[in-house]
Scaffold this active site. Structure first.
Site, short mmCIF file in Angstrom:
data_model
loop_
_atom_site.label_atom_id
_atom_site.label_comp_id
_atom_site.label_asym_id
_atom_site.label_seq_id
_atom_site.Cartn_x
_atom_site.Cartn_y
_atom_site.Cartn_z
N ASP A 65 0.60 13.45 -4.27
CA ASP A 65 -0.67 13.84 -4.79
C ASP A 65 -0.67 15.41 -4.99
OD1 ASP A 65 -3.66 13.10 -5.70
OD2 ASP A 65 -3.72 14.73 -4.05
N HIS A 91 -3.30 4.62 -5.28
CA HIS A 91 -2.80 5.76 -5.32
C HIS A 91 -2.06 6.31 -3.93
CE1 HIS A 91 -2.92 10.16 -5.98
NE2 HIS A 91 -3.86 10.24 -5.00
#
Length: 318
Positions: A107, A289
């Site tokens: 991320d 994610h």
């Protein structure tokens, strides 16, 4: 590795701040690998990778980056730009006496690893990034571009155009926000008006399935209740500044690179990754994610196999 046996941290002075650093495999000194978390994360989100990498012979270094946990939280927004964030990691290598290291980012941590590799290529020997691919600089500053395409309620834009608003909501709803965010297998839903993450923080009922136990989630909740969210959101408030800082940097990353995507991640894949990262290998896992937490064993296997291949003798072509 659970919340009770996660390594005890050390506060390390670097680059004018202190970073809270967690280590595994200190006996493997000389073979460093640095793990860079994303937002709103914590070094603890690498709990599944640290013992596996230590067992594979690496000195594993997982900092809480500036703004997070018990690391320093400077008050100036510009103290969170890519020069400062990458400078912290360079200084961390200096602290341990390492010329270079392998860096793994997820991320926002991936964005920092990409930027570090561009700004300090001699300090990075291999790159492994999860979720966020290399971001082409483009002709427009990133926030300006996102605002034109995605509108003012997109969270990157909102963080920049309405400073302090989201921070306060997250601070007031820390447990609820993090509980609602760290989920997998979310059911499809129509987009709602307003800023999605603020809506998420105010939602009383979480969707999907949790990716952490209650005790694991408590580690993150405790950290953010102590630190607040503003320092971490200041990373977003430097995107256009980062765009300017990277203007004169060679945009090509030459290091061997592993890019790991989640098939159900909302983050867009790169359509031209190898134009900027010519030595990239791409792997996809069946997850969302939070790749290394949703699929810890598969993530460890992919990373370990790739590292073994990179370190194998006889790979250098004449």
């Amino acid at each position: 590795m659970t919340s009770t046996d996660f390594p005890k941290p050390t506060l390390v002075p670097v680059n004018g701040v202190e970073l809270e650093v967690f280590e595994a495999g200190r006996e493997n000194a000389g073979k460093p690998i640095v793990l860079c978390h994303g937002w709103p994360d914590h070094a603890f989100t690498w709990r599944h990778q640290m013992p596996a990498l230590a067992a594979a012979g690496y000195h594993v270094i997982a900092p809480n980056q500036r703004g997070y946990g018990n690391s320093s939280r400077p008050t100036e927004v510009t103290d969170y730009d890519i020069e400062h964030l990458s400078g912290d990691l360079v200084a961390l290598l200096d602290h341990y006496g390492y010329e270079d290291a392998t860096f793994i980012g997820h991320d926002w941590g991936a964005f920092v690893v990409w930027g570090l590799t561009l700004l300090h290529p001699d300090r990075v020997n291999k790159v492994i990034n999860l979720s966020l691919p290399y971001q082409e600089r483009g002709e427009k500053p990133w926030i300006e571009f996102m605002e034109a395409v995605l509108g003012g309620d997109f969270y990157f834009v909102h963080f920049n155009r309405q400073p302090g608003v989201a921070d306060a909501v997250f601070d007031d709803n820390t447990f609820q926000f993090l509980r609602n965010l760290y989920r997998k297998n979310l059911p499809p839903a129509e987009p709602q008006p307003g800023m999605a993450l603020i809506n998420l923080a105010r939602a009383e009922t979480p969707l999907g399935e949790p990716i952490m136990s209650d005790s694991e989630l408590a580690v993150l909740v405790s950290a953010f209740e102590s630190s607040g969210f503003t320092g971490t959101i200041n990373w977003y408030r430097n995107l256009d500044r980062n765009w300017r800082l990277l203007a004169d940097v060679d945009p090509i990353i030459q290091q061997p690179t592993l890019m790991i995507y989640g098939d159900r991640d909302v983050v867009a894949r790169s359509e031209n990754l190898t134009e900027f990262v010519p030595n990239a290998e791409v792997v996809s896992l069946d997850c969302g994610h939070w790749i290394q937490q949703e699929k810890p064993e598969e993530t460890n296997q992919v990373i370990s196999k790739w590292l073994e291949q990179q370190d194998a003798p006889g790979l250098d072509l004449p």
